[in-house]
Design a protein around this motif. Structure first.
Motif, PDB file in Angstrom:
ATOM      1  N   ASP A  69       1.847   7.925   0.102  1.00 23.01           N
ATOM      2  CA  ASP A  69       0.572   7.291   0.443  1.00 23.01           C
ATOM      3  C   ASP A  69      -0.569   7.901  -0.380  1.00 23.01           C
ATOM      4  OD1 ASP A  69      -0.688   5.306   2.132  1.00 23.01           O
ATOM      5  OD2 ASP A  69      -1.654   6.954   3.188  1.00 23.01           O
ATOM      6  N   SER A  70      -0.503   9.210  -0.602  1.00 24.29           N
ATOM      7  CA  SER A  70      -1.514   9.883  -1.421  1.00 24.29           C
ATOM      8  C   SER A  70      -1.274   9.641  -2.905  1.00 24.29           C
ATOM      9  CB  SER A  70      -1.507  11.387  -1.126  1.00 24.29           C
ATOM     10  OG  SER A  70      -1.881  11.651   0.209  1.00 24.29           O
ATOM     11  N   ASP A  90     -12.389  16.119  -1.302  1.00 24.87           N
ATOM     12  CA  ASP A  90     -11.596  15.410  -0.293  1.00 24.87           C
ATOM     13  C   ASP A  90     -12.137  15.819   1.070  1.00 24.87           C
ATOM     14  OD1 ASP A  90      -9.689  14.219   1.302  1.00 24.87           O
ATOM     15  OD2 ASP A  90      -8.085  15.630   0.772  1.00 24.87           O
ATOM     16  N   ARG A 157      -9.412  10.087   3.491  1.00 24.65           N
ATOM     17  CA  ARG A 157      -8.280   9.328   4.006  1.00 24.65           C
ATOM     18  C   ARG A 157      -8.417   9.299   5.517  1.00 24.65           C
ATOM     19  NH1 ARG A 157      -2.760  11.083   5.252  1.00 24.65           N
ATOM     20  NH2 ARG A 157      -1.206   9.488   4.753  1.00 24.65           N
ATOM     21  N   LEU A 182      -9.939   5.721   1.178  1.00 22.61           N
ATOM     22  CA  LEU A 182      -8.610   5.174   1.428  1.00 22.61           C
ATOM     23  C   LEU A 182      -8.616   4.532   2.811  1.00 22.61           C
ATOM     24  CD1 LEU A 182      -8.260   7.722  -0.553  1.00 22.61           C
ATOM     25  CD2 LEU A 182      -5.871   7.674   0.164  1.00 22.61           C
ATOM     26  N   ARG A 215      -2.732  -1.169   2.572  1.00 24.65           N
ATOM     27  CA  ARG A 215      -3.484  -0.024   2.084  1.00 24.65           C
ATOM     28  C   ARG A 215      -4.447  -0.528   1.009  1.00 24.65           C
ATOM     29  NH1 ARG A 215      -1.727   2.160   5.899  1.00 24.65           N
ATOM     30  NH2 ARG A 215      -0.750   4.218   6.096  1.00 24.65           N
TER      31      ARG A 215
END
Length: 227
Positions: A69-70, A90, A157, A182, A215
């Motif tokens: 996913d990252s 982040d 995220r 995200l 996503r």
């Protein structure tokens, strides 16, 4: 069992998932990057036995729900920076997602992971030390109170709404910098609630290998940047 062609050693299921997922994303991982990412997942599993870093406990699920996913954002970041060195933040990084993954596969980036939970910030600091990620930093702080040099890109995220994400971090954005959030399904209500001086200049759909869920990346910049 799958074997390493060079050594005849067995390849773990996690390594196979990582290799196949990276290939599907168009990402070439060298041996060191692969070892770093697998070591990172192993560290999450180990720390999870004592600390609640993530609700996902199974390392096989971590490979998809966290690692791939990252990794899915890497092609977009590479297009954006085009090989240039840059600093990124982040926010609400938790166990270091996506920050640790980005630091591992994009050595041209200096990545600062920020989280308000001390044990999570300590974990990322330990990851940086054990896996020798010299371009990875960890800050235990509320992002709105953090004092660091401005960065070229701020990402998150599932940290907060787009309004909160941009409002709390705006002081850290360098001139010509951008936000990259995200998200799952593109949040039309959150986009519509953004201040008028912010521009959503791209909504990019992502396909995470092995994950049957929507996503996307929401790219945002101050309106003055648009030209």
């Amino acid at each position: 069992m799958t074997m390493q062609p060079e050594t005849g050693a067995p390849i773990s299921a996690q390594a196979t998932t990582l290799r196949e997922g990276a290939k599907a994303l168009g990402i070439e991982l060298d041996a060191q990057q692969e070892a770093t990412l697998l070591g990172y997942v192993g560290m999450i599993g180990k720390w999870n036995r004592v600390y609640n870093l993530t609700a996902v406990r199974d390392e096989g699920e971590m490979m998809v729900l966290h690692l791939l996913d990252s990794l899915a954002v890497v092609p977009a970041l590479r297009r954006h920076f085009d090989g240039r060195t840059a600093s990124i933040m982040d926010v609400g990084s938790g166990a270091g997602l996506p920050g640790v993954v980005l630091a591992a596969v994009m050595p041209e980036l200096t990545v600062t992971c920020v989280d308000t939970v001390g044990k999570k910030a300590s974990f990322v600091r330990q990851v940086s030390a054990e896996l020798k990620l010299k371009n990875l930093r960890s800050e235990h702080a509320r992002v709105e109170q953090l004092v660091i040099p401005p960065v070229q890109l701020i990402t998150s995220r599932a940290f907060a709404s787009l309004v909160d994400f941009t409002t709390l971090t705006r002081q850290h954005l360098a001139p010509e910098g951008v936000w990259m959030a995200l998200k799952g399904k593109a949040p039309a209500d959150e986009i519509g609630a953004l201040p008028k001086d912010l521009s959503v200049f791209h909504v990019e759909q992502l396909q995470v290998p092995g994950l049957d869920a929507e996503r996307c990346l929401i790219w945002i910049r101050p309106e003055a940047h648009a030209a």
